[in-house]
Design an enzyme around this catalytic site. Sequence first.
Site, PDB file in Angstrom:
ATOM      1  N   SER A  20      44.623  45.699  50.909  1.00 46.78           N
ATOM      2  CA  SER A  20      45.063  46.673  51.904  1.00 46.78           C
ATOM      3  C   SER A  20      44.184  47.908  51.766  1.00 46.78           C
ATOM      4  CB  SER A  20      46.543  46.996  51.694  1.00 46.78           C
ATOM      5  OG  SER A  20      47.002  47.917  52.670  1.00 46.78           O
ATOM      6  N   ASP A  27      52.953  43.714  49.373  1.00 43.30           N
ATOM      7  CA  ASP A  27      52.561  42.496  50.075  1.00 43.30           C
ATOM      8  C   ASP A  27      51.645  41.659  49.179  1.00 43.30           C
ATOM      9  OD1 ASP A  27      52.307  40.621  52.000  1.00 43.30           O
ATOM     10  OD2 ASP A  27      51.015  41.782  53.333  1.00 43.30           O
ATOM     11  N   HIS A  46      45.366  44.280  55.753  1.00 43.09           N
ATOM     12  CA  HIS A  46      46.194  45.002  56.715  1.00 43.09           C
ATOM     13  C   HIS A  46      45.267  45.755  57.663  1.00 43.09           C
ATOM     14  CE1 HIS A  46      49.638  45.099  53.533  1.00 43.09           C
ATOM     15  NE2 HIS A  46      49.454  43.915  54.058  1.00 43.09           N
TER      16      HIS A  46
END
Length: 968
Positions: free
Chosen positions: A41, A160, A68
């Site tokens: 991310s 995540d 992301h």
Amino acid sequence: MPKRIPSEKSAKNRAKASQRAAGPATKSPAQPVPVVGIGASAGGLEAFRELLEALPDDTGMAFVLVSHLSKTHESMLSDLLSKVTHMSVAEVRYETRLLANHIYVIPPNATLAIQDGDLVARPIRSAGRPVMVIDAFFRSLAESRKSQAIGVVLSGTGTDGTLGLAAIKAEGGIAFAQDQKTAKYPDMPRSASAHFGSADFVLPPAKIATELARIAGHPYVREAMHEEEAEPPTPESQFASIFSRVKAATGVDFSQYKPATIRRRITRRMVLNRIETLGDYWKRLETDPAEVEALYRDLLIHVTSFFRDAETFEFLNSHVIADLAQHRNRDLPIRIWVPGCATGEEAYSIAILLLESMPPGGGPPVQIFATDISKLAIDAARDGLYTGSIVADVSPERLRRFFVTSDGGYQISKQVRDLCIFAVQDAVTDPPFSRLDLISCRNLLIYLGAPLQKKVLTTFHYALKPAGHLLLGSSETVGSGSEFFRQVDKKHKLYSRLPVAVRPHFELGPRAPADDWTPARARATPPHPDIDVGKQADQIVLSKYAPPGVLINSNFDILQFRGRTGPFLEPPAGQATLNLLRMAREGLAIDLRGAVHQAKKTGGPVSKSGVHMRSESGVLEVNLEVTPIFEHAAKEPYYLILFQTGEPHKARKAPPAAKEKKRSSADREVAVLRGELAASQQDLHSIIEEQEATNEELQSANEEILSSNEELQSTNEELETGKEELQATNEELTTVNDELQNRNAELAKANSDLNNLIDSVDAVYVMLDRDLKIRRSTAAAQRVLNLIPSDVGRPIGDIKPNIQVADLPGMIRDAIANMRHQEQAVQDSAGRWYVMKIQPYKTPDSKIDGAILALTDVDALRRSQESGQSLEVRLRTLVDRPPDLLLAVAPEGHVLLVNSSALDAARQSLFDYLAPQDREAMEQCLRHVLDTGATAEVTVQSFALRKGAGPFVITVEPIASADGVTAL
């Protein structure tokens, strides 16, 4: 303009065109290539570059980068990464074949999944719930590639990737996490490495690339290792040695688990430890207890999630849960067992469904027993603390109702936690729970061999109520236990219990051998009589001039030999024995048996003469005498048998010559045979009579034995059933006790924290129950309210506190009854001011159970306010009636402030403007004002700041603050 992700339908329609455009290079290889999923991310681009720069171009793996990305901006990730590697880098569009030595990048506003071996991009349709794109791809990767799946979590915020990495490891794949020290944003790597040991390696990106290159050529990753494939040609003894080593260290036997799964786990540990042969790994286990523990954790599968297979939970709720919650008698508890619960998500999911289905007025009590063989998993389940990734599985409404935010994650609420009882248990060997309504055992049976599956299913059948249900995982069936369960729904693997009588076997420890009891006549050595019997036998033998004989029991076992018995007895061929009838020489056995039976029947001595016995010297006539010997300690008498011999038959004197001529040889033989026949008939008749009587007795005894046997069988069945119920109850009590011990430990810790907090807080707090009895008080409360430690448990009305309040108990009762706060300013006996607050004491379920009395010291504030009000009055007086001269003087006499008529006096001493004779009077006035705080006047004859002749009247007034006088 951002790229648009096509719908699934349009993607499938254009898949063939895309494949034709791709040319021959798009054909799938013979074997699926290993796939490395890389998630990142914030700060991930730098980590991506560092990993790819150190990664060889010919690993034979496919790399999928999931990040992301912005939903509204076009991604430049593939262009940026193509500059640091020679491998092909492309953004995924439609359905894409996974090829070795290729890098695939997720497009914006999409999720990735592997379907039929192809990489598929799907648009994100969820607008409200956040989508965990890394977790979603990792789970798909684990399901499709099994041991060929590799997951890497790099820099990023949030959690995540954590649950997806755990799924990869559970399927036998290998998991990496970036070293937090090298990550620009360490949240994602920290969560992945901390979640139940999900990460196998925690390394910087460059070293992750080195490990990937090493693992790339290993057969464990290169070959498709599914359970149905042929087993490797490894000696069974080596695996058996490993199983024995693990069992010795942990007490768990994995030898009957499915061989392919267990061997894959062992090979996986070899890959992680850089060991090539099974023999070398065995040596490692012998010398490294930590590796034994690591292998044990790897053999245990801990992968689960909230509401896994959402359709299955919806079906379970509508067909089982709702009916239990709404139609069960409130006096009968709902009992559910979740074996192999891992970290508790499944048990909590069922508890949430029950709470949602309960009627408004409340339902029956609920007991959810959640067990697992791993203590670490049970400890994590009891904590009920989960990462933020669960938002992908739990709806926002359930998050608000059943979870509490904690440390960036979510903790299960007390309402749900109280329904679940967690305990360490082996579902294979430990006794089960009983009288259950539902067993939810998902993804446990698939790891067990067929014998263990049958045993576990038998246990489940015993544990369930007649109308109970069994829920299995999507890849499981009852298999060999189909006679125990009826299929309710094939798709969702729900079964109901069939009325079949089965008895599970619980291995609770070594049992006593079943053949401890042996009949007396089957024993190798018969019991010896008491010494008194020997004395009686000696007396009888002596009275008969000590003829040879034997002492026997009622079973014809010889207990003692008397004299030389060789002419009458000899050991038979074959197995050694001391039985009289088998040792008797030819011709004696029948007469011995008859004589003993007759002595047993009459209870007195029996004699037989003229018994013909064959010996080495010919046929002898033997006289027998059987005498019973009674012993009080014995149930049956003993028998002394004495032998006496006559002359040999051939040595008899010949009859006179006249008589010998009259008899023929045939007549003599006939006479002898007739005599023997008569004796034999007599013996046989006696034996027949005794045998008939014995048969009648045996028949009667047999009938009694059959009746007793039936009763014993019935009693034994009842005992077996009672024992099984007792074992199940004991296991339940053990589980509850374990849970209570854990909660007691948590309660003791919370109580210790509360005590330390109370002791360290310098504030007045008193906790009261509904009867206004003191529960707790702080140290400051004991000082201010005149309390002592022994006042705990006494009503507050029996104590006279050091505060001036009219009706303290009445105010507290009013606060409890009306559920409202009370507040009032009060003073203690020393005159200090406090603000007294009384508020109701609420339990976690919002019930009023007392009150809390709190005092806040506002004395300084109160006096400051009073001083401010006094100063305001004086200032108003000065403004309304201004004096001729106004000075502000420090206590030591220094002039701080003057009015405009004497500006030249600033920063000089007041005594400089007084005549010497007036200074002493001024000093006394100032000292009086400082000591008393009261206003005073002094008359002076002259004052340099005023013109004209005296005398002058000077008024001295203090200007005070909360800390004391600051000016005059």
